[in-house]
Design a protein around this motif. Structure first.
Motif, PDB file in Angstrom:
ATOM      1  N   GLU A  23       0.765  -1.337  -0.069  1.00 33.76           N
ATOM      2  CA  GLU A  23       0.003   0.239  -0.021  1.00 33.76           C
ATOM      3  C   GLU A  23       0.809   1.217   0.074  1.00 33.76           C
ATOM      4  O   GLU A  23       0.232   2.256  -0.531  1.00 33.76           O
ATOM      5  N   GLN A  24       2.070   1.222   0.479  1.00 26.36           N
ATOM      6  CA  GLN A  24       2.843   2.414   0.485  1.00 26.36           C
ATOM      7  C   GLN A  24       2.106   3.397   1.321  1.00 26.36           C
ATOM      8  O   GLN A  24       2.231   4.402   0.805  1.00 26.36           O
ATOM      9  N   ASP A  25       1.824   2.897   2.460  1.00 25.27           N
ATOM     10  CA  ASP A  25       0.658   3.988   3.389  1.00 25.27           C
ATOM     11  C   ASP A  25       1.242   3.650   4.633  1.00 25.27           C
ATOM     12  O   ASP A  25       0.681   2.461   5.346  1.00 25.27           O
TER      13      ASP A  25
ATOM     14  N   GLU B 284      -0.791 -10.894  -5.147  1.00 24.30           N
ATOM     15  CA  GLU B 284      -0.911 -10.780  -6.542  1.00 24.30           C
ATOM     16  C   GLU B 284      -0.636  -9.450  -7.060  1.00 24.30           C
ATOM     17  O   GLU B 284       0.171  -9.247  -8.000  1.00 24.30           O
ATOM     18  N   ALA B 285      -1.225  -8.637  -6.437  1.00 27.76           N
ATOM     19  CA  ALA B 285      -1.215  -7.058  -6.796  1.00 27.76           C
ATOM     20  C   ALA B 285       0.093  -6.666  -6.533  1.00 27.76           C
ATOM     21  O   ALA B 285       0.589  -5.958  -7.357  1.00 27.76           O
ATOM     22  N   SER B 286       0.652  -7.195  -5.406  1.00 24.73           N
ATOM     23  CA  SER B 286       1.999  -6.508  -5.013  1.00 24.73           C
ATOM     24  C   SER B 286       3.028  -7.169  -6.421  1.00 24.73           C
ATOM     25  O   SER B 286       3.935  -6.407  -6.497  1.00 24.73           O
ATOM     26  N   TYR B 287       2.633  -8.298  -6.385  1.00 25.26           N
ATOM     27  CA  TYR B 287       3.616  -8.809  -7.629  1.00 25.26           C
ATOM     28  C   TYR B 287       3.493  -8.078  -8.901  1.00 25.26           C
ATOM     29  O   TYR B 287       4.557  -7.568  -9.542  1.00 25.26           O
ATOM     30  N   ARG B 288       2.423  -7.791  -9.442  1.00 28.48           N
ATOM     31  CA  ARG B 288       2.125  -7.011 -10.668  1.00 28.48           C
ATOM     32  C   ARG B 288       2.735  -5.781 -10.448  1.00 28.48           C
ATOM     33  O   ARG B 288       3.416  -4.832 -11.229  1.00 28.48           O
ATOM     34  N   LYS B 289       2.585  -5.058  -9.315  1.00 27.34           N
ATOM     35  CA  LYS B 289       2.723  -3.634  -9.029  1.00 27.34           C
ATOM     36  C   LYS B 289       4.448  -3.356  -9.157  1.00 27.34           C
ATOM     37  O   LYS B 289       4.929  -2.283  -9.717  1.00 27.34           O
ATOM     38  N   PHE B 290       4.952  -4.445  -8.651  1.00 29.70           N
ATOM     39  CA  PHE B 290       6.635  -4.354  -8.774  1.00 29.70           C
ATOM     40  C   PHE B 290       7.427  -5.171  -9.536  1.00 29.70           C
ATOM     41  O   PHE B 290       8.665  -5.121  -9.506  1.00 29.70           O
ATOM     42  N   GLN B 291       6.673  -5.795 -10.410  1.00 32.91           N
ATOM     43  CA  GLN B 291       7.382  -6.763 -11.122  1.00 32.91           C
ATOM     44  C   GLN B 291       8.410  -6.162 -12.188  1.00 32.91           C
ATOM     45  O   GLN B 291       9.648  -6.684 -12.142  1.00 32.91           O
TER      46      GLN B 291
END
Length: 98
Positions: free
Chosen positions: A11-13, A32-39
């Motif tokens: 979330e970077q919050d 999965e969202a974190s994987y896509r966000k920082f891939q």
């Protein structure tokens, strides 16, 4: 550990209330969202380290088991994939893991 991962990585919050929003049911989607966000910027999926080897570079890896942002078995998996690609001795010629 989960608190640090969700608040600061996903979330970077720092004020994100993960207890209110994160459940067992939606954790896989969050992961999965974190994987896509920082891939593109934090991914170690590629084992193509040809440029490092070609330039006689060396890689030092530290695997801590208490780091809340690095999953230890992910690092072990990556190292095994390096062994599969370059062989154990070939990998050890330019990668050291501690």
């Amino acid at each position: 550990m989960i608190e640090t991962y969700v608040r600061y990585w996903l979330e970077q919050d720092a004020g994100y209330d993960w207890r209110r929003h994160l459940t067992i049911e939606n954790f896989p989607q969050a992961f999965e969202a974190s994987y896509r966000k920082f891939q593109a910027t934090a991914s170690t999926d590629s084992t193509d380290l040809s440029a490092v080897r070609r330039n006689n570079g060396k890689i030092l890896c530290y695997l801590g088991v208490n780091d809340p942002l690095i999953v230890p078995f992910g690092s072990y998996n990556y190292q095994q994939r390096l062994f599969d690609r370059y062989g154990v001795e070939g990998t050890r010629s330019f990668v050291r893991t501690f």
